[in-house]
Design an enzyme around this catalytic site. Structure first.
Site, PDB file in Angstrom:
ATOM      1  N   CYS A   2       0.834  -1.195   0.000  1.00  0.00           N
ATOM      2  CA  CYS A   2       0.000   0.000   0.000  1.00  0.00           C
ATOM      3  C   CYS A   2       0.876   1.254   0.000  1.00  0.00           C
ATOM      4  CB  CYS A   2      -0.876   0.020   1.239  1.00  0.00           C
ATOM      5  SG  CYS A   2      -1.806  -1.502   1.450  1.00  0.00           S
ATOM      6  N   ARG A  27       4.506   0.500  -7.137  1.00  0.00           N
ATOM      7  CA  ARG A  27       4.524  -0.520  -6.088  1.00  0.00           C
ATOM      8  C   ARG A  27       3.362  -1.498  -6.204  1.00  0.00           C
ATOM      9  NH1 ARG A  27       7.236   0.895  -1.546  1.00  0.00           N
ATOM     10  NH2 ARG A  27       5.608   0.074  -0.209  1.00  0.00           N
ATOM     11  N   TRP A  74      -3.149  -2.373  -1.585  1.00  0.00           N
ATOM     12  CA  TRP A  74      -2.805  -3.695  -2.125  1.00  0.00           C
ATOM     13  C   TRP A  74      -3.495  -4.663  -1.179  1.00  0.00           C
ATOM     14  CZ3 TRP A  74      -0.136  -6.650  -5.696  1.00  0.00           C
ATOM     15  CH2 TRP A  74       0.331  -7.896  -5.279  1.00  0.00           C
ATOM     16  N   ASN A 100      -1.175   1.205   6.419  1.00  0.00           N
ATOM     17  CA  ASN A 100      -0.383   0.150   5.769  1.00  0.00           C
ATOM     18  C   ASN A 100       0.021  -0.841   6.843  1.00  0.00           C
ATOM     19  OD1 ASN A 100      -0.464   1.592   3.454  1.00  0.00           O
ATOM     20  ND2 ASN A 100       1.714   2.089   3.375  1.00  0.00           N
ATOM     21  N   GLY A 101      -0.009  -2.130   6.510  1.00  0.00           N
ATOM     22  CA  GLY A 101       0.414  -3.135   7.480  1.00  0.00           C
ATOM     23  C   GLY A 101      -0.734  -4.065   7.827  1.00  0.00           C
ATOM     24  N   GLU A 482      16.760 -23.702  -6.825  1.00  0.00           N
ATOM     25  CA  GLU A 482      16.303 -22.314  -6.884  1.00  0.00           C
ATOM     26  C   GLU A 482      17.482 -21.375  -7.178  1.00  0.00           C
ATOM     27  OE1 GLU A 482      13.759 -20.762  -7.359  1.00  0.00           O
ATOM     28  OE2 GLU A 482      14.063 -18.756  -6.576  1.00  0.00           O
ATOM     29  N   LYS A 486      17.808 -18.883 -10.409  1.00  0.00           N
ATOM     30  CA  LYS A 486      18.026 -17.430 -10.245  1.00  0.00           C
ATOM     31  C   LYS A 486      19.216 -16.986 -11.086  1.00  0.00           C
ATOM     32  CE  LYS A 486      15.192 -16.422  -8.912  1.00  0.00           C
ATOM     33  NZ  LYS A 486      13.928 -16.799  -8.359  1.00  0.00           N
ATOM     34  N   GLU A 489      18.391 -17.100 -14.929  1.00  0.00           N
ATOM     35  CA  GLU A 489      17.413 -16.183 -15.505  1.00  0.00           C
ATOM     36  C   GLU A 489      17.878 -14.739 -15.528  1.00  0.00           C
ATOM     37  OE1 GLU A 489      14.384 -16.163 -11.659  1.00  0.00           O
ATOM     38  OE2 GLU A 489      13.609 -15.514 -13.576  1.00  0.00           O
ATOM     39  N   HIS A 505      27.174 -39.835 -11.393  1.00  0.00           N
ATOM     40  CA  HIS A 505      26.471 -40.601 -12.420  1.00  0.00           C
ATOM     41  C   HIS A 505      26.419 -39.840 -13.747  1.00  0.00           C
ATOM     42  CE1 HIS A 505      25.472 -43.620  -9.497  1.00  0.00           C
ATOM     43  NE2 HIS A 505      25.103 -42.661  -8.673  1.00  0.00           N
ATOM     44  N   LYS A 604       6.903 -11.148 -15.921  1.00  0.00           N
ATOM     45  CA  LYS A 604       6.623 -11.348 -14.496  1.00  0.00           C
ATOM     46  C   LYS A 604       5.468 -12.318 -14.306  1.00  0.00           C
ATOM     47  CE  LYS A 604       7.165 -10.764 -10.146  1.00  0.00           C
ATOM     48  NZ  LYS A 604       8.241 -11.603  -9.607  1.00  0.00           N
TER      49      LYS A 604
END
Ligand code: F6R
Length: 609
Positions: A2, A27, A74, A100-101, A482, A486, A489, A505, A604
């Site tokens: 927010c 944002r 948000w 916010n929060g 992961e 990262k 990409e 192997h 995205k």
């Protein structure tokens, strides 16, 4: 996340409020609103959608007045909707609040207020604040705000507007940013610097536990106990673009550093007061429900799939229910063996990934019960699933997912604990021990950043290598996957993740002198075995960077560099161990001059099959 703005001065407030909010649009948000005091009237205009929709709504009758507050929302509690947009007002229209929060104890507070006759207009946690204010108000605005702050729990930046006090705004901060812009005969409030830097660069940055009373000619700051604080002026020397990124060079770096808060927010309201159990009000499962399930199927794409791999281990280890996992694009076409005894868990940051959405629909078509772990309230996947667990990571702007991944792990961990408790598959002491480790996690994540300089050096040195390998066993292998994604990409370096025991192997043939190998050795149960595999690559002259827990004394003897992360339970350490890998990818990409936040060929949100 927010956005908040506030204005008190000699000019009309609305133009600044709208302009300030537009500077926070990057944002992400789903609704917007402003409130001003026009003479003796509190005027509120708000609606779902973009700021353009709000501007259209108020076209020809822009709220008047030289004091006001504004907000872009948000969604967390309650879907994106007109009534859930901020500012919120009390029944008498005397006060308006933007927040916010997360107000963690809003439910009991709301119940109390309902009993006293307060009528709520939204599904949000935030609205409770303005009703509380009206409830305790006896003519002293400051005293009422202080009183409200003693009653609410959680994280917040708040700005209060009162029709009876049209000369001041009161704001307060705890765990969410808030800044005051100092002007001449006017002052500004914002959740983030971009909203105000076109008007002033002289600011007070509020700290946690501070309240400010903002007049057009002055600002008084005190702590929650009412003691006066002398603030130092902080001169902002960032340009507008740097300000959007909170002073970080890229959104990805900013989001990596937001992880302590993202992790904390995801846990918020989901741990019982006594710290002994996990509460999922959004699930409300019982033993009968879990007994009706004979397996779990996890489906996701990319980073969310990697989170699912860790989730599988959490559930299998703690709940002892078999878990299958598939990438969504495969699941759809494999004629999956699922039925009404299956619980399908789909994971998606955006909640819009087309393959994951289609897999969810397929699972439902076959009778499975479904739950989504997602970051976006009201997204397609959230709407389609029977139940939703939101990760409260806030909007992720960089294409590469970072804080979404760690919060998905937190969500899975809590889900596994919740199920284990219902099923009685873990002793209550073990559950309490894991919850205690979880509660420590946000601080552990913060501490992880303290020792990351060698990662930058390593990334700068090996950033021009064309290949890299990530190895580990068990959960370390999942994190390696992961880390490898990262790096690929955003830096375009060819990277492979390998189960450390599987190297011999085939892949060991590729390990030659100077090849960078990132070896994760955080899992005590397979530690010796991993060390053996590290020796294998070292014997072939690879350059090895090891990731270990802070209490590790061995690894340094076998690798070229060791990066330590805080020691915690081995189930939780992936949430820490991934951070150096995120930073490695980031710095390698910067070294190579890549477009970190918008890597080539990637989007995205992948809404095509
Ligand atoms: C990698 C990345 C992608 C996403 C994947 C799924 O950094 O961001 O691999 O994880 O496209 O996206 P969501 O989680 O939105 O379904």
């Amino acid at each position: 996340m927010c956005g908040i703005v506030g204005y008190v001065g000699k000019e009309e407030a609305a133009p600044f409020l709208l302009d300030g909010l537009s500077k926070l649009e990057y944002r992400g948000y789903d609704s917007a609103g402003i409130a001003t005091i026009d003479g003796t009237k509190l005027v509120v205009e708000k609606c779902v959608g973009r700021l353009a929709a709000l501007k259209e709504k108020i076209d020809g009758h822009v709220p008047k007045g030289t004091i006001g507050i504004g907000h872009t929302r948000w969604a967390t509690h309650g879907r994106p909707a007109d009534n859930n947009a901020h500012p919120h007002t009390d029944g008498a229209g005397r006060f308006a609040v933007v927040h916010n929060g997360i107000i963690e104890n809003y439910l009991p507070l709301k119940e109390g207020l309902l009993k006293k006759g307060h009528e709520f207009k939204s599904e949000t946690d935030s609205e409770v604040v303005v009703h509380l204010l009206a409830d305790v108000y006896d003519g002293d605005f400051e005293a009422a705000v202080h009183r409200v702050l003693t009653m609410i729990e959680g994280s917040y930046s708040l700005v209060f507007l009162s029709k009876d006090h049209p000369d001041r705004l009161i704001c307060a901060k705890k765990d969410n940013p808030l800044v005051i812009g100092l002007g001449n005969g006017e002052n500004f409030i914002a959740s983030d610097i971009p909203a105000i830097i076109s008007r002033t660069r002289r600011t007070y940055i509020l700290n946690d536990g501070e309240i400010a009373v903002v007049h057009r000619d002055g600002v008084d700051v005190c702590n929650f106990a009412g003691e006066r604080i002398d603030k130092k002026v902080f001169e902002v020397n960032w340009n507008a673009e740097a300000a959007e990124k909170g002073g970080y060079e890229h959104f990805m770096l900013k989001e990596i550093h937001e992880q302590p808060k993202a992790v904390r927010d995801t846990m918020s309201q989901r741990i019982a007061k006594d710290g002994k159990s996990v509460v999922f009000n959004e699930l409300k499962w019982d033993k009968d429900f879990l007994d009706s399930i004979d397996k779990i199927s996890i489906v996701a794409c990319g980073t969310a799939y990697h989170a699912g791999l860790v989730g599988k281990t959490y559930i299998e280890k703690l709940v002892r229910i078999p878990v299958e996992i598939d990438v969504a694009s495969e699941f759809r076409y494999k004629d999956p063996i699922i039925d009404d005894k299956t619980l399908t868990v789909v994971v998606s940051q955006s909640g819009e990934t087309s393959d994951t959405l289609a897999a969810l629909k397929e699972a439902k078509r076959r009778g499975a019960k479904t739950v989504a772990i997602t970051n976006v309230v009201g997204s397609s996947i959230a709407r389609e699933a029977d139940r939703v667990i939101y990760t409260w990571a806030g909007p992720e702007i960089a294409v590469a997912s970072t804080k979404a991944y760690t919060t998905q792990l937190v969500a899975f961990f809590m889900l596994a604990l919740y199920m284990a408790e219902i099923e009685g598959t873990q002793p209550s002491e073990r559950i309490a021990e894991l919850i205690a480790a979880l509660q420590k996690l946000p601080d552990d994540v913060s501490r992880t950043f303290e020792d990351m300089e060698p990662i930058k050096t390593f990334a700068t040195k090996y950033g021009f290598n064309e290949d890299a390998f990530f190895i580990g066993r068990s959960l370390d292998y999942n994190v390696a996957m992961e880390g490898s994604l990262k790096l690929k990409e955003i830096s375009y370096i060819h990277a492979e993740a390998y189960a450390a025991g599987e190297l011999k192997h085939g892949t060991l043939a590729l390990i030659v002198k100077g090849v960078p190998v990132i070896a994760l050795a955080t899992q005590k149960s397979v530690y010796e075995k991993t060390l053996g595999n590290i020796k294998e690559v070292k014997a072939r002259d690879a350059v090895v960077i090891g990731i270990a827990a802070a209490d590790d004394t061995e690894l340094a003897k076998y690798v070229d560099h060791v990066i330590k992360v805080p020691a915690t339970d081995e189930l939780l350490i992936p949430i820490l161990a991934v951070i150096p890998l995120q930073l490695l990818a980031y710095y390698a990409a910067v070294t190579r001059g890549c477009d970190v936040d918008k890597p080539r060929n990637l989007a995205k949100s992948v809404t095509v099959e």
